[in-house]
Design an enzyme around this catalytic site. Structure first.
Site, short mmCIF file in Angstrom:
data_model
loop_
_atom_site.label_atom_id
_atom_site.label_comp_id
_atom_site.label_asym_id
_atom_site.label_seq_id
_atom_site.Cartn_x
_atom_site.Cartn_y
_atom_site.Cartn_z
N GLY A 45 0.83 -1.19 0.00
CA GLY A 45 0.00 0.00 0.00
C GLY A 45 0.86 1.24 0.00
O GLY A 45 2.02 1.20 0.42
N GLN A 50 3.03 9.80 1.00
CA GLN A 50 4.34 9.12 0.90
C GLN A 50 5.08 9.46 -0.39
O GLN A 50 6.24 9.09 -0.56
CB GLN A 50 4.16 7.62 1.04
CG GLN A 50 3.70 7.23 2.45
CD GLN A 50 3.52 5.74 2.58
OE1 GLN A 50 2.51 5.19 2.15
NE2 GLN A 50 4.51 5.06 3.15
N CYS A 107 6.19 -0.14 7.07
CA CYS A 107 5.76 1.05 6.33
C CYS A 107 6.90 1.49 5.43
O CYS A 107 8.05 1.54 5.88
CB CYS A 107 5.40 2.17 7.31
SG CYS A 107 4.90 3.70 6.50
N LEU A 108 6.61 1.80 4.17
CA LEU A 108 7.67 2.18 3.23
C LEU A 108 8.37 3.48 3.65
O LEU A 108 9.49 3.73 3.23
CB LEU A 108 7.11 2.32 1.81
CG LEU A 108 6.63 1.01 1.17
CD1 LEU A 108 6.01 1.28 -0.20
CD2 LEU A 108 7.76 -0.01 1.04
N HIS A 149 -4.03 1.17 7.73
CA HIS A 149 -2.70 1.80 7.72
C HIS A 149 -2.69 2.98 6.74
O HIS A 149 -2.20 4.07 7.06
CB HIS A 149 -1.65 0.74 7.35
CG HIS A 149 -0.25 1.23 7.31
ND1 HIS A 149 0.70 0.86 8.24
CD2 HIS A 149 0.39 2.07 6.46
CE1 HIS A 149 1.85 1.46 7.95
NE2 HIS A 149 1.68 2.20 6.87
N GLU A 150 -3.24 2.76 5.54
CA GLU A 150 -3.23 3.83 4.52
C GLU A 150 -4.18 4.95 4.90
O GLU A 150 -3.86 6.13 4.71
CB GLU A 150 -3.58 3.26 3.14
CG GLU A 150 -2.62 2.19 2.62
CD GLU A 150 -1.14 2.53 2.79
OE1 GLU A 150 -0.76 3.71 2.69
OE2 GLU A 150 -0.35 1.60 3.06
N HIS A 153 -2.45 7.21 7.13
CA HIS A 153 -1.56 8.14 6.41
C HIS A 153 -2.35 9.34 5.88
O HIS A 153 -1.86 10.48 5.95
CB HIS A 153 -0.93 7.43 5.20
CG HIS A 153 0.33 6.69 5.50
ND1 HIS A 153 1.44 7.29 6.03
CD2 HIS A 153 0.67 5.39 5.31
CE1 HIS A 153 2.42 6.38 6.17
NE2 HIS A 153 1.97 5.21 5.74
ZN ZN Z 1 2.86 3.38 5.72
#
Ligand code: ZN
Length: 184
Positions: A45, A50, A107-108, A149-150, A153
């Site tokens: 995701g 991000q 998380c990226l 999670h997204e 964000h």
């Molecule tokens: Zn993340």
């Protein structure tokens, strides 16, 4: 086009995304780039923040996460999540179930950091797709977790905010280094 992924410490990750009023060429291009960027980083995701854009837009694809199953329901009927990937969600809204499940999350924007996070096990999603059509479905498993999670964000919330204080304390040094390494 693969875009640079914003790393923890950048203020855009703490910025609530603006609602998208018009899905124009710029938004479509951004969504395409976000998919490419997510696949390039082997993520499941990615939120607009991000890649530096504080907008209510996220992309998700759990197809390749063989070891972590997902469930999905449309109009109460269970469907194969793979038939509906990738998901591109504009202005998503979530309704969360009561009972919590604990599972590992990464998380990226936090390279090499994972933690056990408790989240509701099931979510109901209402969003728009890139054509402006209304999407409505329920999800559980990895997909349910990725959606939460997204969504976090998009509201400027990060997974470290959901960690136990002990877990966060034990990561404090690594988080500090992460911020320092990416400061220009
Ligand atoms: Zn993340």
């Amino acid at each position: 086009m693969i875009r640079d992924i914003v790393i923890y410490g950048d203020q855009v990750l703490r910025t609530k995304g603006k609602r998208i009023e018009e899905i124009d060429d710029e938004i479509r291009a951004l969504a395409g780039d976000m998919l490419e960027t997510m696949y390039g980083a082997s993520g499941v995701g990615l939120a607009a923040q991000q890649v530096g854009k504080a907008l209510q837009l996220t992309v998700i694809d759990v197809s390749d996460a063989e070891s972590r199953p997902s469930q999905m329901w449309i109009a109460g009927e269970e469907v194969d999540p793979k038939d509906h990937m990738p998901l591109i969600l504009v202005n998503p809204e979530l309704q969360l179930s009561e009972e919590l499940e604990v599972s590992t999350e990464g998380c990226l924007s936090f390279p090499e950091i994972t933690a056990e996070i408790a989240r509701p096990g099931k979510v109901k999603v209402v969003a728009q797709d890139l054509q402006g059509n209304r999407l409505e479905f329920e999800a559980a498993g990895l997909l349910g977790r990725a959606l939460q999670h997204e969504m976090d964000h998009l509201n400027g919330i990060l997974f470290i905010d959901r960690m136990s204080s002990a877990a966060k304390a034990s990561l404090a040094g690594r988080l500090k280094r992460l911020v320092a390494e990416h400061r220009e």
